[in-house]
Design an enzyme around this catalytic site. Structure first.
Site, PDB file in Angstrom:
ATOM      1  N   HIS A 126     -12.139  11.752   2.193  1.00  0.00           N
ATOM      2  CA  HIS A 126     -12.093  10.369   2.630  1.00  0.00           C
ATOM      3  C   HIS A 126     -11.947  10.186   4.137  1.00  0.00           C
ATOM      4  O   HIS A 126     -12.562   9.312   4.728  1.00  0.00           O
ATOM      5  CB  HIS A 126     -10.899   9.712   1.929  1.00  0.00           C
ATOM      6  CG  HIS A 126     -10.767   8.256   2.176  1.00  0.00           C
ATOM      7  ND1 HIS A 126     -11.776   7.364   1.893  1.00  0.00           N
ATOM      8  CD2 HIS A 126      -9.745   7.523   2.681  1.00  0.00           C
ATOM      9  CE1 HIS A 126     -11.377   6.136   2.210  1.00  0.00           C
ATOM     10  NE2 HIS A 126     -10.160   6.206   2.702  1.00  0.00           N
TER      11      HIS A 126
ATOM     12  N   LEU B 264     -15.341   5.229  -3.320  1.00  0.00           N
ATOM     13  CA  LEU B 264     -13.916   4.918  -3.308  1.00  0.00           C
ATOM     14  C   LEU B 264     -13.502   3.824  -4.287  1.00  0.00           C
ATOM     15  O   LEU B 264     -14.204   2.843  -4.482  1.00  0.00           O
ATOM     16  CB  LEU B 264     -13.517   4.480  -1.903  1.00  0.00           C
ATOM     17  CG  LEU B 264     -12.004   4.403  -1.723  1.00  0.00           C
ATOM     18  CD1 LEU B 264     -11.435   5.794  -1.564  1.00  0.00           C
ATOM     19  CD2 LEU B 264     -11.646   3.538  -0.544  1.00  0.00           C
TER      20      LEU B 264
ATOM     21  N   ARG C 291      -2.815  10.297   6.769  1.00  0.00           N
ATOM     22  CA  ARG C 291      -2.873   8.898   7.190  1.00  0.00           C
ATOM     23  C   ARG C 291      -2.428   7.988   6.059  1.00  0.00           C
ATOM     24  O   ARG C 291      -2.805   8.190   4.910  1.00  0.00           O
ATOM     25  CB  ARG C 291      -4.301   8.537   7.580  1.00  0.00           C
ATOM     26  CG  ARG C 291      -4.526   7.071   7.852  1.00  0.00           C
ATOM     27  CD  ARG C 291      -5.943   6.780   8.278  1.00  0.00           C
ATOM     28  NE  ARG C 291      -6.892   6.835   7.180  1.00  0.00           N
ATOM     29  CZ  ARG C 291      -7.225   5.794   6.420  1.00  0.00           C
ATOM     30  NH1 ARG C 291      -6.682   4.618   6.635  1.00  0.00           N
ATOM     31  NH2 ARG C 291      -8.091   5.923   5.427  1.00  0.00           N
TER      32      ARG C 291
ATOM     33  N   GLN D  63      -8.111  14.219   4.708  1.00  0.00           N
ATOM     34  CA  GLN D  63      -7.505  13.447   3.631  1.00  0.00           C
ATOM     35  C   GLN D  63      -8.433  13.329   2.433  1.00  0.00           C
ATOM     36  O   GLN D  63      -9.577  12.916   2.568  1.00  0.00           O
ATOM     37  CB  GLN D  63      -7.160  12.040   4.111  1.00  0.00           C
ATOM     38  CG  GLN D  63      -6.516  11.197   3.033  1.00  0.00           C
ATOM     39  CD  GLN D  63      -5.948   9.901   3.582  1.00  0.00           C
ATOM     40  OE1 GLN D  63      -6.673   8.969   3.891  1.00  0.00           O
ATOM     41  NE2 GLN D  63      -4.642   9.855   3.737  1.00  0.00           N
TER      42      GLN D  63
ATOM     43  N   PHE E 123       0.854  -1.177   0.000  1.00  0.00           N
ATOM     44  CA  PHE E 123       0.000   0.000   0.000  1.00  0.00           C
ATOM     45  C   PHE E 123       0.886   1.222   0.000  1.00  0.00           C
ATOM     46  O   PHE E 123       2.058   1.141   0.393  1.00  0.00           O
ATOM     47  CB  PHE E 123      -0.882  -0.007   1.261  1.00  0.00           C
ATOM     48  CG  PHE E 123      -2.360  -0.026   0.964  1.00  0.00           C
ATOM     49  CD1 PHE E 123      -2.902  -0.973   0.125  1.00  0.00           C
ATOM     50  CD2 PHE E 123      -3.212   0.899   1.556  1.00  0.00           C
ATOM     51  CE1 PHE E 123      -4.259  -1.010  -0.127  1.00  0.00           C
ATOM     52  CE2 PHE E 123      -4.578   0.882   1.305  1.00  0.00           C
ATOM     53  CZ  PHE E 123      -5.097  -0.069   0.469  1.00  0.00           C
TER      54      PHE E 123
END
Ligand SMILES: Cc1cc2nc3c(=O)[nH]c(=O)nc-3n(C[C@H](O)[C@H](O)[C@H](O)COP(=O)(O)OP(=O)(O)OC[C@H]3O[C@@H](n4cnc5c(N)ncnc54)[C@H](O)[C@@H]3O)c2cc1C
Ligand code: SF4
Ligand code: SF4
Ligand code: FES
Ligand code: FES
Lengths: 650, 274, 250
Positions: free
Chosen positions: A388, A263, A423, A247, A121
């Protein structure tokens, strides 16, 4: 109030997402009578939508991983603004929390040797995200939900009552926290189904209400994300920190309009998907910022080699932290290299076999097929940034999760500090587990150590009840009533336009003006119909919270004159080390003459606690110099490298 | 448990407390079509099969093709077609006893208890339910919890027998390549028999009980790699079980028809080899 | 490319109600839930609809559209003709609360009756080893988003209120299958599946599979395999003969 039901518990957990459920499990296992309250049905909280995975340095896929590496990645991702103690606890405890889920029955995807598989990720040095296809949040919440049921079954075996010690109040919204002498005494809420009010007496409340995204127009968040916990805490006397950091996930759907914002998991890029602009160019290579120079691949060939051989190649810049990618997409679109519907292309079709895509990303395949008529195994997706996650939240003690208000705890997205200014993907689910447990524990200890329980006073109940029922009252004669849906739509558009990804001082000031105006109009909102399951009424109450939280965001964003993570100021484009060590705190002073419906929020700067030296020593001094002022680095064992100017360019 | 007397109008979707919609179903599509088609399909097969099973004629062609409806041919009556009885003759020759009385009842029961056919006839014949979200007409419902439907649980035993019968059918199809006088020959009939038996195997092996026996009952697949592999194959076939169920009804009729037409001299079998 | 769509939405509560007609704007790419939201914002502010994610992930927005159980947020308007009347009602197996919202507590009650996951004693966290092959079957069932559409469509309870007592419904019979196939679970729920949770009432007519928005093969992969496991345990032919005869007697 005659139609008010009363309940007494040791711990009241508000929120049934990952954080709330984990907290409740901990409190219940410590023998406390625990209630869980949530706005939607049990098992439907927002956590269910998390897709990509849960970050934990288990080292199942790459043995070099360790809590130190995870800690460093988290701090870097947050641009060194994170509460380092939280980042430390998080990195150390996440693996145990994930393994614990297996003892509750979770079934993660497996490695060849039968351990939990982990995926790549953005911002994570190694494959670190435990996952189940692209429905990790569902697995997490279902597992915790089933654990709660297991505890209830134990109680049933013992007492003949499933709800003897642990009860879920589903479709029940808390509208006010009740305090006595500054300490938590309970809460007031209403049943969505009947509209009846209920009062909880509880010396400890754990807030786990999630985020604030519903104040923005384009968002991946659901209707639940109205910042209730943030606002409840403010009104009860607690402080919020870092509220300017919101974010924007780089990849949300952009077409058709009705699904705009939904998303597209970062797992698409983690598994090999790449971003391209209208010219077919992989533009992310042009957007590696100075602070990350040298850490990412510089050619497409190297980036492609990295998927197979991570020891000898650097990762693709498609996997830069989210704030960088979101800004890059924003720039591409603004400069006219976007896709037809105002996004960019995310291409996995040309990089992986159709069956493989369907196996690894089943819900993405399904989502595009069903909602946009796009077959992601054959054509690229169109994506663009979407609101988000909120990094800011309730200011809590890292170890216990307790806020400034005695008895008020917070965990999960509604707590602040852990993620700094940005984050990393996957760090939220692990955050929920680690700090959910800690908040439950903190609450249990607090209750155990309590001499006398604060008492809920009738006057306070009446005031809170009146506020809750206010939207049914007709407006003064001659005043036109307002429609809550219209107000909400205006708020969302305003926040999107003025307090979005790129911000300026003028826009922030305008936003605060607009918020003042909306606050006035909220007084005139009148809802139609009865109290029974009335969405107009629910929205009118949620608007109070959204307006308060939006004010905290806009006011903090106005004050922070630098760009960092989830806060980008066009008029102050650089990182400013003088801002790194300062935190912006929001609170509600509640002076006389203040608006009772939406009390005013003030924002003040304060100093952050410097990082413990052994943790600071985990970083290379050259890297720290990009973020820190020279005097701050005096404690670093390596001192500061001679002759380098005071850091912080980017 | 006997059903308490209740107002017919207030059960099911009209029960107290549920939304009072009025219409029993609001489906606007032609939901009645699949059950109607199923009924017709099954009836056609049943009529054809019954007629043929008791016809006791035209079941053996070119001295080598035995229709599946007469396999194994074990009645004294099979003597009318020398060479048709591969496993001896011992059942009395009687108009009410089919020549393949040893296999037909079990094949019938195999299909009758088959999970797919159960679905098909519960929906089409029993209307329980005729289509999804269409109310069924029955006042009470116990499913497969009592006699006689509880007997459906014996399906696996009929599966075992069906495997044996499939082996016999396979044997029939293989020996059909040998003509008593011409030796090894291949005719169109051979291909028909072969196709039929292959599809019968597909149907039989895709059975849910087969899937269970092969590996479905295990919990730890990784400790039984061979059975896991078998389970995977059967599972892949199993997703098409309903298709095979219908295809084999069709191929059974066509195969039998072909043999009957050749046997009655209506058509001649085309020899491809020999 | 907008048009005016014709909608009939059930409005009312447990005491009664009726289909109400609406004419409302429909835009390209919208789903039924978008249109209901437009109704709320413009014509019926107190129209009760339960929803949450609007992305087919949470299973909140279950209802019936033109008589078929479906998710409101995953039913695209493009599947209807422009002049077609779209009828939306609440799920018709559960008690109605208001408008499109039903009381789904039946499902939570049933969930609580299934014995929970039971790990082997003394196994420490992190020691677990299980292959992808071992977890695959249960993982399919864990895709369930608990929309309860299968429970809504299953005729065993839809058409027979009295069966609710003795029938857990496809979702929770599948939960039993999930735990029985779970490589780490050591409890035994096979007999209970038949005796307490009503597996025998399922007549495998597959409506649950037909409506599942997650595409879980509930009947083929959970219910039938469970029936086979029950047969293993219970329906050895001689045993059942004895049992059937004695049951018929009393
Ligand atoms: C689409 C999407 C994908 C994501 N993917 C990932 C990922 O792959 N990895 C990752 O780590 N993170 C991911 N995240 C982020 C992560 O899912 C969330 O941050 C996290 O789930 C928040 O959990 P929580 O426990 O804090 O709150 P939530 O799960 O949001 O729960 C909030 C709870 O509070 C309740 N509540 C709120 N207000 C009230 C009130 N007034 N009264 C009573 N109850 C109330 C709600 O009903 C709900 O039960 C994703 C987020 C989204 C939106
Ligand atoms: S297959 Fe069984 S559980 Fe599923 S809908 Fe039909 S009767 Fe109900
Ligand atoms: S099994 Fe499918 S239909 Fe049933 S509740 Fe789960 S997701 Fe919904
Ligand atoms: S033959 Fe159909 S399930 Fe066994
Ligand atoms: S709103 Fe979540 S599934 Fe439809």
């Amino acid at each position: 109030m005659t139609d008010t039901e009363r309940h007494e518990y040791d711990v009241l957990v508000i929120g049934a997402g990952g954080a709330g459920l984990r907290a409740a499990i901990e409190a219940a296992e410590h023998g406390l009578r625990t209630a869980i309250v949530c706005k939607s049905l049990f098992g439907k909280a927002h956590t269910v939508m998390a897709e990509g995975g849960c970050a934990a340095a288990m080292g199942n896929v790459n043995e070099n991983d360790s809590w130190q590496v995870h800690f460093r990645d988290t701090m870097r991702g947050g641009k060194f603004l994170n509460n380092w103690r939280m980042a430390e606890l998080h990195a150390k405890e996440a693996p145990d929390r994930v393994w614990e889920l297996e003892t509750y029955g979770a079934l993660f995807d497996r490695t060849k040797d039968g351990r939990i598989s982990q995926r790549h990720f953005g911002g994570h040095s190694y494959a670190r995200l435990a996952h189940v296809g692209d429905r990790t949040g569902l697995e997490l919440i279902r597992t915790l939900q089933q654990r709660i049921v297991a505890l209830q079954q134990e109680d049933y075996a013992e007492t003949g009552d499933y709800e003897a010690r642990l009860r879920v109040f589903a479709e029940c919204t808390v509208t006010e926290l009740l305090t006595e002498g500054g300490a938590i005494a309970g809460a007031l809420g209403y049943w969505r189904e009947s509209g009846r009010l209920l009062v909880f007496s509880a010396p400890a409340v754990v807030l786990a209400t999630g985020g604030i995204g519903k104040s923005f127009q384009v968002t991946s968040n659901s209707w639940e994300y109205t910042g209730d916990g943030h606002a409840l805490a403010l009104r009860a006397g607690a402080e919020l920190i870092d509220m300017e950091f919101v974010q924007f996930h780089p990849t949300g759907m952009v077409w058709p309009p009705s699904v705009k914002g939904i998303l597209v998991t970062e797992g698409v890029r983690g598994d090999g998907g790449v971003l391209k602009n209208a010219d077919g160019k992989r533009f992310m290579f042009d957007y590696v910022p100075a602070v990350f120079k040298g850490q990412y691949a510089e050619s497409e060939e190297e980036a492609d080699r990295w998927y197979a051989d991570q020891e000898n190649n650097r990762r693709t810049p498609d996997l830069l932290p989210r704030d960088e990618v979101a800004r890059a997409i924003n720039t591409e679109v603004k400069e006219g290299r976007g896709s037809p519907h105002g996004g960019v292309y995310l291409d996995i079709a040309s990089r992986m076999k159709p069956e493989e895509i369907k196996r690894r990303l089943p819900s993405m395949y399904h989502q595009f097929k069903e909602l946009a008529d796009v077959d992601i195994t054959a054509e690229p997706m169109e994506v663009g940034p979407t609101c988000h996650y909120v990094m800011g939240g309730i200011h809590v003690d890292p170890d216990t999760g307790q806020s400034r208000v005695p008895g008020l705890f917070a965990a999960g997205e509604c707590a602040g500090g852990m993620h700094g200014s940005n984050r990393l993907g996957g760090n939220s689910l692990s955050d929920l587990l680690v700090f959910g447990r800690r908040a439950g524990l903190g609450a249990a200890d607090y209750v155990a150590g309590l001499g006398r329980r604060p008492v809920v006073r009738d006057a306070e109940i009446d005031a809170a009840a009146e506020m809750t029922l206010a939207p049914f009252a007709p407006t003064a004669p001659g005043v036109a009533s307002e429609n809550p849906y219209t107000l909400h739509a205006e708020l969302q558009r305003m926040m999107n336009d003025l307090v979005g990804i790129i911000r300026t001082e003028a826009e922030m000031a305008a936003a605060l003006d607009r918020l003042g105006e909306l606050r006035e109009r909220l007084h005139d909102v009148v809802v139609e119909g009865h109290r029974q399951y009335n969405p107009g009424w629910h929205l009118a109450l949620d608007l109070r919270n959204m307006l308060m939280v939006s004010e905290a965001v806009a006011a903090s964003a106005l004050m922070r004159t630098e760009s960092r993570g989830g806060h980008t100021r066009e008029d102050h484009p650089g990182l400013d080390p003088q801002w790194r060590h300062r935190v912006l705190r929001s609170r509600c002073p509640r002076g006389p003459g203040d608006d009772a419906v939406v009390p005013r929020v003030v924002v003040e700067p304060a100093e952050r606690v410097p990082m413990r030296e052994d943790l600071l020593a985990l970083f290379d001094v050259a890297e720290l110099e990009k973020y820190y002022t020279t005097p701050e680095l005096a404690g670093h064992p390596a001192g500061h490298s001679a002759g380098s100017p005071q850091g912080g360019t980017a | 448990m006997t059903a308490p007397a209740r107002d017919v109008g207030s059960r099911g979707v009209d029960s107290p407390g549920r939304a009072a919609v009025g219409a029993r179903t609001l489906r606007t599509d032609r939901w009645w079509l699949p059950p109607a088609a199923t009924t017709i399909g099954i009836l056609i097969f049943l009529v054809y099969a019954t007629v043929r099973a008791f016809q006791q004629q035209y079941f053996f062609a070119d001295e080598r093709y035995l229709t599946p409806f007469y396999s194994p041919c074990v009645s004294y009556g099979c003597a009318s077609e020398p060479g048709s009885a591969h496993f001896g003759m011992f059942l009395p020759d009687h108009p009410l006893i089919p020549y393949a009385a040893l296999s037909l009842p079990f094949l019938l029961l195999f299909r009758l208890t088959c999970y797919y056919y159960r679905k098909a006839y519960y929906r089409s014949f029993a209307l329980a339910p005729a289509a999804c979200a269409v109310p069924e007409p029955h006042a009470t419902y116990h499913g497969e919890t009592r006699f006689p439907l509880i007997l459906q649980n014996s399906h696996r035993y009929f599966f075992y027998l069906a495997v044996v019968i499939s082996v016999i059918n396979t044997y029939d199809a293989i020996v059909a390549f040998r003509h008593p006088t011409d030796g090894f020959v291949v005719g169109v009939g051979n291909l028909v028999l072969l196709a039929n038996v292959t599809l019968l195997w597909c149907y039989t092996l895709s059975c849910h009980s087969c899937r269970h026996v092969m590996g479905g009952r295990l919990t730890h697949f990784s400790k039984h790699p061979v059975r896991y592999r078998l389970w995977t194959w059967v599972s892949a076939l199993n997703t098409r079980h309903a298709t095979f169920a219908w295809i084999t009804l069709g191929t059974l009729i066509l195969t039998d028809l072909y043999v009957a037409l050749v046997a009655s001299g209506t058509i001649t079998d085309l020899r491809l080899i020999g | 490319m907008s048009y005016t769509g014709q909608f009939r939405v059930w409005r009312g509560d447990a005491d009664g109600g009726a289909l109400a007609d609406f004419r409302v704007e429909v835009n390209e790419g919208e789903v039924v839930l978008d249109v209901l939201h437009r109704l709320q914002a413009t014509q019926a502010p107190d129209l009760a609809v339960r929803w949450n994610c609007k992305a087919g992930k949470c299973g909140s927005c279950s209802a019936e559209i033109n008589g078929k159980p479906r998710l409101l947020c995953m039913t695209r308007m493009s599947v209807f003709e422009h002049d077609e009347v779209v009828t939306v009602t609440p799920m018709r197996t559960f008690p109605v609360i208001r408008d499109l919202v039903t009381d789904v507590s039946y499902n939570y009650t049933k969930a609580r009756e299934i014995p929970s996951f039971t790990p082997p004693a003394g196994l420490a966290p992190g020691e677990y080893r299980m292959g992808q092959a071992d977890v695959g079957r249960s993982q399919e069932f864990r895709k369930c988003i608990e929309c309860f559409l299968c429970q809504d469509t299953c005729h065993v309870v839809r058409d027979h209120e009295e069966n609710k007592e003795s029938f857990a419904g496809p979702r929770f019979l599948m939960r039993i299958a999930e735990l029985e196939m779970h490589p780490l679970d050591v409890a035994d729920r096979v007999s209970a599946a038949q005796d307490e949770h009503g597996l025998g009432r399922c007549n495998i007519t597959k409506c649950c599979t037909d409506v599942c928005p997650e595409g879980i093969k509930i009947t083929d992969n959970a219910l039938i395999p469970m029936k086979e496991r029950v047969a293993d345990r219970r329906y050895d032919p001689l045993v059942w003969l004895g049992r059937t005869i004695s049951r018929r007697r009393d």
